[in-house]
Enzyme design. Structure first.
Site, PDB file in Angstrom:
ATOM      1  CG  ASP A 306      -1.951   0.949   0.909  1.00 36.97           C
ATOM      2  OD1 ASP A 306      -1.987   1.704   0.030  1.00 36.97           O
ATOM      3  OD2 ASP A 306      -3.408   0.547   1.689  1.00 36.97           O
TER       4      ASP A 306
HETATM    5  C1  BGC Z   1      -5.483   2.802   0.174  1.00 35.57           C
HETATM    6  C2  BGC Z   1      -5.544   1.876  -0.648  1.00 35.57           C
HETATM    7  C3  BGC Z   1      -5.467   2.395  -1.976  1.00 35.57           C
HETATM    8  C4  BGC Z   1      -4.241   3.013  -2.211  1.00 35.57           C
HETATM    9  C5  BGC Z   1      -4.099   3.863  -3.526  1.00 35.57           C
HETATM   10  C6  BGC Z   1      -4.060   3.665   0.104  1.00 35.57           C
HETATM   11  O1  BGC Z   1      -4.056   4.813   0.724  1.00 35.57           O
HETATM   12  O2  BGC Z   1      -5.225   2.383   1.591  1.00 35.57           O
HETATM   13  O3  BGC Z   1      -6.784   1.146  -0.388  1.00 35.57           O
HETATM   14  O4  BGC Z   1      -5.754   1.527  -3.043  1.00 35.57           O
HETATM   15  O5  BGC Z   1      -4.139   4.261  -1.407  1.00 35.57           O
HETATM   16  O6  BGC Z   1      -4.884   4.803  -3.887  1.00 35.57           O
END
Ligand code: BGC
Length: 745
Positions: A306
């Site tokens: 993430d």
């Molecule tokens: C979130 C994810 C998301 C990613 C990309 C993160 O902060 O936890 O769910 O896919 O950002 O935007």
């Protein structure tokens, strides 16, 4: 009389077909081996690097400013640093033509300027429709889709989302969330399919299969992402990205099943949980990312981190002294791609670690093969099939009617003293903070990340206030000013009305910005319900919310309560359809609606959680139980049969029940089949959902529903942490019926 099969088995043929087409590893063919053998270490590690679009752009995502790529930065990323993937986190939606230009630019640089021309995976959070595309069809958030319990509808919405994503050249969707919502406080509750592992597995797998279903080109529209692996959704504090303490048994029984089911159906990628479980940040947890994920589940797709989560091992979690150590820990634990996202620190550091011999090149090859395989399965190497301008009718009438259907089917009638459907003569006062608030109907991930900016939404979305005014005309008085600050004016208006429709809501929020201190409704929302009721109007409460807010105080004042979740663009129409009886509500809660902030107990709790000195063994008293949902008609259940005779030889049990519509209107019910294990070596849950079906019945009609349950439906994770089935006494519960029987083995 109709006979229905278990929803899971209905999709079996499609599942097998899909497994055959996208089976992990199937595409790891010779040409990819040959490609890998031509790649330098820099090219390989580049594939494992994911940058945000911001890193290669001149504009920084200012609202209203057209996007401009920094061509040199893009060239450097693709041709010199060989990045394998970009992601979108610009906090604004773009038009179809902007997207096409952007994706064509990226594609051209890849084709013409990079040595090997390996196509880019472009990831986006298209979580309820392609919510960063202005013209896209937006659907209710997952929690509302789950309330429909309609597997086919979830699949249909997911397929449209995938097609409208690929249509502008985007090939990777960071969706669906497969986290099981075990604490209502959590800011991402609305992104889930609810609190139950089985329901999440069925609905989540339907979403994955639909997104990855081969299209006319023979390739899937997008790669889906099961997120966030694993145990993200039960932070002890309720706050996002804070520690969870989840024993392995619970990890296996509650959090793993949706991921396992989706992987068995060909899920191509997963994203890792940003937080820690049992003191270990998941990005550095070899047990979760290798032992469980690769060795036990046999997952061969991409594990992407993430946002910035390798760096967070140093700065936030403090399990690594340096960034280099953090890169070592996460690659060694099992990640394939780093969402870095701004620079080449990950790339350079990983090259150093390989040069020093701390990470072997064969370990790098494993990850690169997984990345190339996903690209191949998506048809990205097949230029004719993957051109970004492939035609799809974005935002077609048919897609919009699917969104309306989903909003309608999600509407969940929690309470009704007979005030609904509204009498066609009654005068109505319409008020409340959500009455004219579009963001409150959509929730986050709507045109911007948090979804709070009304100016970012396309024109033409009808608010609940507008819908009521259009359809009920002179019978409705609008009081958007509510009652808190202008109590006298509000009371007078309520006094003059037969019914007060009060739209309560929660400002959209997600991830860290969505952390809250309490599930309590804001005081002013409690106040207007009281004031309206005290003025003599009959009160209909409509709830738009990110998570179940406590309504215990207002519930006695409400004659009816409609839970609308976050229904999206057709929320207003769907709510009024239910209020005036155009639609007979059929949504059912995919979670337990709590009564108290301090009593957040799911339906599948242990027997000891249902006993106290006040209520004896009946202490589990949520506001509304899991699966609850009223209708304007009535259903009667009879003839629950359980045939366990074949269990010894075939390992299956047949369950049947008859449902009859004994009311005056056609309607829909959702039938849940629960299993109760009476005695087990690990304290059994009071019941666990094992099957469900949706049934539509005309007034006076009945249907015989049947399901086949298998060994897995009666087993659990035993004391040795292995699945075990212990013969003995079980019960099947359907509605208020139950059937006790012995299982022999
Ligand atoms: C979130 C994810 C998301 C990613 C990309 C993160 O902060 O936890 O769910 O896919 O950002 O935007």
């Amino acid at each position: 009389m109709k006979t229905f099969a278990r929803p899971f088995s209905a999709s079996l043929v499609l599942l097998l077909l899909l497994l055959w087409i996208v089976a992990p590893g199937a595409a790891a063919s010779q040409d990819l081996e040959a490609l890998l053998s031509r790649m330098t270490l820099e090219e390989k590690v580049g594939q494992m690097t994911q940058l945000t679009l911001q890193a290669v752009s001149e504009t920084k995502g200012e609202p209203g400013v057209a996007h401009i790529i920094d061509h040199d930065a893009l060239r450097e990323a693709i041709a010199e640093r060989h990045v394998g993937s970009l992601l979108n986190v610009y906090d604004m939606a773009r038009t179809e033509s902007e997207w096409r230009m952007l994706m064509t630019h990226i594609d051209e640089v890849t084709r013409t300027e990079s040595r090997l021309g390996i196509p880019i995976l472009y990831g986006i959070d298209a979580v309820h429709g392609n919510n960063y595309l202005m013209e896209a069809t937006i659907f209710p958030q997952n929690i509302g889709l789950a309330a429909t319990w309609n597997t086919d509808l979830v699949a249909k919405a997911s397929r449209i989302t995938a097609q409208e994503t690929r249509a502008v050249g985007i090939n990777w969707n960071f969706s669906p969330v497969l986290d099981v919502a075990r604490t209502p406080l959590w800011s991402r509750f609305f992104e889930t399919f609810g609190e139950d592992p089985y329901a999440t597995a069925v609905l989540g797998t339907a979403a994955v299969m639909a997104m990855q279903e081969p299209g006319p080109t023979g390739y899937p529209a997008v790669a889906a992402t099961g997120k966030h692996f694993l145990g993200y959704s039960m932070p002890l504090s309720g706050k996002d990205r804070t520690p969870a303490w989840i024993p392995e048994r619970m990890l296996r029984d509650i959090f793993l099943p949706p991921f396992e089911a989706a992987m068995n159906a060909g899920l191509m990628t997963i994203m890792i949980n940003s937080a820690e479980i049992n003191g270990i940040p998941v990005h550095a947890d070899k047990f979760v990312l290798t032992d469980l994920l690769r060795e036990e589940l046999g997952f061969e797709g991409i594990a992407v981190t993430d946002w910035e989560d390798i760096g967070k091992l140093v700065e936030l979690h403090r399990v690594a002294e340096s960034y280099k150590e953090a890169v070592f820990q996460s690659v060694d634990a099992g990640i394939d791609m780093a969402m870095v996202p701004y620079d080449y620190t990950f790339t350079d550091t990983l090259i150093e670690l390989v040069a020093e011999g701390r990470i072997s090149e064969s370990r790098i090859d494993e990850s690169v093969m997984r990345i190339l395989s996903v690209k191949k399965k998506l048809g990205l190497f097949d230029r004719s099939a993957s051109h970004p301008t492939a035609r799809v009718d974005i935002g077609s009438d048919a897609s919009h009617s699917t969104s309306l259907q989903a909003a309608r089917e999600s509407m969940t009638l929690l309470k009704n003293n007979g005030v609904l459907p509204l009498d066609s003569e009654s005068t109505i006062l319409a008020a409340g903070p959500a009455l004219d608030n579009i963001p409150m109907m959509f929730g986050s991930w709507s045109y911007t990340w948090q979804g709070t900016d009304p100016a970012a939404y396309p024109a033409g979305i009808q608010t609940l206030g507008e819908e009521l005014a259009d359809r009920l005309a002179e019978r409705v008085i609008m009081a958007p000013w509510g009652g808190y600050h202008e109590a006298d004016r509000f009371r007078a208006a309520a006094y003059a009305s037969d019914v007060a429709v009060l739209a309560l809501g929660e400002v959209p929020s997600v991830e860290k910005p969505g952390d809250i201190e309490s599930l309590r409704l804001p005081d002013e929302q409690v106040a207007i319900v009281r004031q309206a009721a005290e003025s003599g109007a009959r009160v209909v409460v409509v709830l738009f919310q990110n998570r179940p807010r406590i309504i215990r105080e207002i519930e006695p004042y409400a004659d009816a309560i409609v839970l609308a979740y976050l229904p999206g663009p057709y929320g207003a129409q769907a709510v009024v359809d239910v209020l005036d009886g155009t639609v007979n509500p059929g949504g059912h809660l995919p979670f337990t609606y709590p009564r108290f902030s301090g009593s957040l107990v799911p339906y599948d709790h242990k027997p000891s959680e249902a006993s106290d000195i006040l209520y004896g063994t009946n202490a589990f008293q949520p506001q509304y139980p899991f699966g609850h949902g009223l209708s304007y008609t009535e259903f009667h259940y009879s003839d629950l049969t359980v045939d366990a005779a074949q269990f010894d030889s075939h390992g299956t049990i047949e369950v049947g029940v008859t449902v009859e519509n004994v009311g005056n209107l056609a309607g829909r019910d959702v039938v849940h089949v629960f299993v109760q294990d009476h005695v087990a070596s690990v304290t059994p849950a009071v019941r666990r959902l094992r099957a469900f079906s949706v049934v539509d019945l005309e007034s006076g009609d009945s249907a015989r529903l049947t399901w086949t349950l298998g060994e897995a439906d009666f087993s659990f994770t035993g004391r040795d942490l292995k699945p075990v089935l212990e013969p003995g006494t079980f019960s099947i519960h359907v509605d208020s019926l139950s059937y006790m029987f012995e299982l022999h083995q």
